[in-house]
Design a protein around this motif. Sequence first.
Motif, PDB file in Angstrom:
ATOM      1  N   ALA A 319       0.822  -1.211   0.000  1.00 39.10           N
ATOM      2  CA  ALA A 319       0.000   0.000   0.000  1.00 39.10           C
ATOM      3  C   ALA A 319       0.856   1.261   0.000  1.00 39.10           C
ATOM      4  N   ARG A 320       1.999   1.228   0.691  1.00 40.21           N
ATOM      5  CA  ARG A 320       2.847   2.424   0.752  1.00 40.21           C
ATOM      6  C   ARG A 320       3.418   2.763  -0.620  1.00 40.21           C
ATOM      7  N   GLN A 321       3.927   1.755  -1.343  1.00 39.92           N
ATOM      8  CA  GLN A 321       4.471   1.989  -2.678  1.00 39.92           C
ATOM      9  C   GLN A 321       3.389   2.522  -3.612  1.00 39.92           C
ATOM     10  N   TYR A 322       2.202   1.957  -3.520  1.00 40.59           N
ATOM     11  CA  TYR A 322       1.084   2.420  -4.342  1.00 40.59           C
ATOM     12  C   TYR A 322       0.715   3.858  -3.990  1.00 40.59           C
ATOM     13  N   ARG A 323       0.658   4.163  -2.700  1.00 40.35           N
ATOM     14  CA  ARG A 323       0.285   5.517  -2.275  1.00 40.35           C
ATOM     15  C   ARG A 323       1.302   6.547  -2.767  1.00 40.35           C
ATOM     16  N   GLU A 324       2.568   6.216  -2.724  1.00 42.74           N
ATOM     17  CA  GLU A 324       3.604   7.140  -3.201  1.00 42.74           C
ATOM     18  C   GLU A 324       3.464   7.376  -4.706  1.00 42.74           C
ATOM     19  N   ALA A 325       3.143   6.322  -5.449  1.00 39.23           N
ATOM     20  CA  ALA A 325       2.948   6.483  -6.895  1.00 39.23           C
ATOM     21  C   ALA A 325       1.740   7.376  -7.172  1.00 39.23           C
ATOM     22  N   ARG A 326       0.654   7.202  -6.415  1.00 42.85           N
ATOM     23  CA  ARG A 326      -0.523   8.034  -6.586  1.00 42.85           C
ATOM     24  C   ARG A 326      -0.237   9.494  -6.218  1.00 42.85           C
ATOM     25  N   GLN A 327       0.613   9.707  -5.225  1.00 52.01           N
ATOM     26  CA  GLN A 327       0.970  11.072  -4.842  1.00 52.01           C
ATOM     27  C   GLN A 327       1.766  11.757  -5.949  1.00 52.01           C
ATOM     28  N   LEU A 328       2.697  11.008  -6.575  1.00 52.87           N
ATOM     29  CA  LEU A 328       3.438  11.571  -7.708  1.00 52.87           C
ATOM     30  C   LEU A 328       2.478  11.865  -8.858  1.00 52.87           C
ATOM     31  N   GLN A 329       1.554  10.963  -9.120  1.00 58.47           N
ATOM     32  CA  GLN A 329       0.561  11.178 -10.167  1.00 58.47           C
ATOM     33  C   GLN A 329      -0.217  12.464  -9.913  1.00 58.47           C
ATOM     34  N   ALA A 330      -0.697  12.640  -8.699  1.00 54.29           N
ATOM     35  CA  ALA A 330      -1.509  13.819  -8.376  1.00 54.29           C
ATOM     36  C   ALA A 330      -0.719  15.112  -8.519  1.00 54.29           C
ATOM     37  N   SER A 331       0.530  15.095  -8.071  1.00 56.19           N
ATOM     38  CA  SER A 331       1.330  16.324  -8.140  1.00 56.19           C
ATOM     39  C   SER A 331       1.672  16.689  -9.578  1.00 56.19           C
ATOM     40  N   MET A 332       1.959  15.675 -10.426  1.00 54.89           N
ATOM     41  CA  MET A 332       2.338  15.943 -11.803  1.00 54.89           C
ATOM     42  C   MET A 332       1.140  16.241 -12.700  1.00 54.89           C
ATOM     43  N   GLN A 333      -0.059  15.787 -12.318  1.00 54.90           N
ATOM     44  CA  GLN A 333      -1.242  16.101 -13.117  1.00 54.90           C
ATOM     45  C   GLN A 333      -1.468  17.608 -13.222  1.00 54.90           C
ATOM     46  N   ARG A 334      -1.000  18.350 -12.242  1.00 48.93           N
ATOM     47  CA  ARG A 334      -1.191  19.800 -12.217  1.00 48.93           C
ATOM     48  C   ARG A 334       0.053  20.547 -12.695  1.00 48.93           C
ATOM     49  N   ALA A 335       0.996  19.826 -13.310  1.00 50.07           N
ATOM     50  CA  ALA A 335       2.308  20.413 -13.592  1.00 50.07           C
ATOM     51  C   ALA A 335       2.528  20.727 -15.057  1.00 50.07           C
ATOM     52  N   TRP A 336       1.455  21.064 -15.795  1.00 48.75           N
ATOM     53  CA  TRP A 336       1.628  21.407 -17.204  1.00 48.75           C
ATOM     54  C   TRP A 336       2.639  22.531 -17.381  1.00 48.75           C
ATOM     55  N   ASP A 337       2.501  23.596 -16.602  1.00 50.86           N
ATOM     56  CA  ASP A 337       3.392  24.747 -16.757  1.00 50.86           C
ATOM     57  C   ASP A 337       4.839  24.380 -16.458  1.00 50.86           C
ATOM     58  N   ALA A 338       5.040  23.492 -15.476  1.00 52.71           N
ATOM     59  CA  ALA A 338       6.407  23.084 -15.144  1.00 52.71           C
ATOM     60  C   ALA A 338       7.014  22.249 -16.269  1.00 52.71           C
ATOM     61  N   LEU A 339       6.188  21.470 -16.950  1.00 52.48           N
ATOM     62  CA  LEU A 339       6.696  20.605 -18.011  1.00 52.48           C
ATOM     63  C   LEU A 339       6.728  21.310 -19.360  1.00 52.48           C
ATOM     64  N   ALA A 340       5.628  21.971 -19.713  1.00 50.27           N
ATOM     65  CA  ALA A 340       5.485  22.520 -21.057  1.00 50.27           C
ATOM     66  C   ALA A 340       5.511  24.041 -21.103  1.00 50.27           C
ATOM     67  N   GLY A 341       5.575  24.691 -19.938  1.00 51.40           N
ATOM     68  CA  GLY A 341       5.592  26.152 -19.922  1.00 51.40           C
ATOM     69  C   GLY A 341       4.290  26.719 -20.453  1.00 51.40           C
ATOM     70  N   GLU A 342       4.387  27.694 -21.346  1.00 54.04           N
ATOM     71  CA  GLU A 342       3.187  28.315 -21.905  1.00 54.04           C
ATOM     72  C   GLU A 342       2.757  27.678 -23.222  1.00 54.04           C
ATOM     73  N   ALA A 343       3.267  26.491 -23.503  1.00 54.43           N
ATOM     74  CA  ALA A 343       2.944  25.822 -24.771  1.00 54.43           C
ATOM     75  C   ALA A 343       1.459  25.526 -24.884  1.00 54.43           C
ATOM     76  N   ASP A 344       0.953  25.560 -26.111  1.00 54.39           N
ATOM     77  CA  ASP A 344      -0.441  25.212 -26.368  1.00 54.39           C
ATOM     78  C   ASP A 344      -0.647  23.709 -26.354  1.00 54.39           C
ATOM     79  N   LEU A 345       0.329  22.993 -26.842  1.00 50.91           N
ATOM     80  CA  LEU A 345       0.243  21.529 -26.803  1.00 50.91           C
ATOM     81  C   LEU A 345       1.615  20.915 -26.986  1.00 50.91           C
ATOM     82  N   ILE A 346       1.667  19.603 -26.772  1.00 51.92           N
ATOM     83  CA  ILE A 346       2.889  18.811 -26.879  1.00 51.92           C
ATOM     84  C   ILE A 346       2.779  17.918 -28.106  1.00 51.92           C
ATOM     85  N   VAL A 347       3.871  17.778 -28.844  1.00 51.15           N
ATOM     86  CA  VAL A 347       3.953  16.829 -29.950  1.00 51.15           C
ATOM     87  C   VAL A 347       5.052  15.827 -29.621  1.00 51.15           C
TER      88      VAL A 347
END
Length: 428
Positions: A319-347
């Motif tokens: 359960a701990r390993q799964y919970r940590e993976a879900r926490q990373l998922q949740a944090s990165m789901q909101r990280a468009w600007d950190a990954l793509a900046g002001e881009a309109d989309l990714i190719v």
Amino acid sequence: MLLQHFVDRLRLGSLPPTHAVTQSLAAIAAREPAVRAWTHVAPQQTLLAQAQGVDPGLPLAGVPFGVKDIIDVAGMPTRCGSNVTPDAPRAYDAACVDMLRRAGAIPLGKTVTAEFAFKAPGPTTNPHNPAHTPGGSSSGSAAAVAAGMAPFALGTQTGGSMIRPAAYCGVVGFKPSFGLVPRDGMKLTCESLDVIGWYGAELEDVACVARVLLPDPAMGTASAGQGPLRVVLIPGAAIAPVQPEAEQALEQAASALRQAGHAVRTLAPFAQAGALLQAHATIMEYELARNIAPVARLHGAGLSPQLEGTVRRGLGIGARQYREARQLQASMQRAWDALAGEADLIVTASAGGTAPAGLGHTGDGVFNKIWSLLGWPSLHLPLARAAGSGLPVGVQLVGRHGQDALFLALAARLRDALRAHVSDRQAA
């Protein structure tokens, strides 16, 4: 024929209401023996009667469609690509099928899926070359559209099950944002990853279906604008090794976009790729194992070694390993600007290359799993045929979560730029 064009002609009375159903049934009769995309097709008289009674004012009036065989259709069995499941017809439509019926669309039948939408392939072949895989797990749906047997078809994606078959079969495949399409009546593989999507021959067909299946906030008025687009290009090699044809497709797309005046920024290396792929693997195996465990307990001998082994491995994830993976998922789901900046989309790459030879596997979904983990909308855009093999190649587009209407509009602008580039090269 584009869906909207057909519906418009039906509304005007210049086509009979049974036209599209008749065409689909003729294509199934001609191509199904080789392609093997279907597990069940409704009786001809039933389909023609439904088409005859459709209201021509509905947005998908008289349009037939395929349904991946993990999604329920009333009166049809749901076998999930397995011999251990009952073949009794289901009493009710899945929510997404009901939405399409109420819009005038007609379910033709059930399309082949890999066993429980995982890895063990069904009998479907690639419509462009029967010696090559159509991909998986939504193999039958992608192949049915590519072979002209259905104007559109429903599929699902947990890792790469929508985008990879679209790439291998050369059709447009769309995976909406996570959580927008209701999943009631679908056999869940992974509740944190599974998304219902669909295939069409053209981007406009996919958009027509989106206007029925996606909620108003996601499909409200969206303008892609007229100015230059900002695009982040993620090379395939930044995620995993790729074949030359996949990298060449990306390079040609980037060149075409730059020539059309769009701003293209390359992201390499993709520093988060490894952690995101590991999180996807943990979540998928943990959830899949617990969802399939009841079947494995009763019918373990009837499951493929791939699925049975994954259930065993997934039940061993704590359960701990799964919970940590879900926490990373949740944090990165909101990280468009950190990954793509002001881009309109990714190719980026849809797959590592063209459809591999052989039918004993469905290819590698590594190029799609990150976007499944993040829940961002993604789409395969066919571009051309690879020199030598003649198999389809294209690129994957990725957009911001919940902005699916805008994403499809932006995809259309990129598609137009790429087509213009190809036309210019051919004229030269």
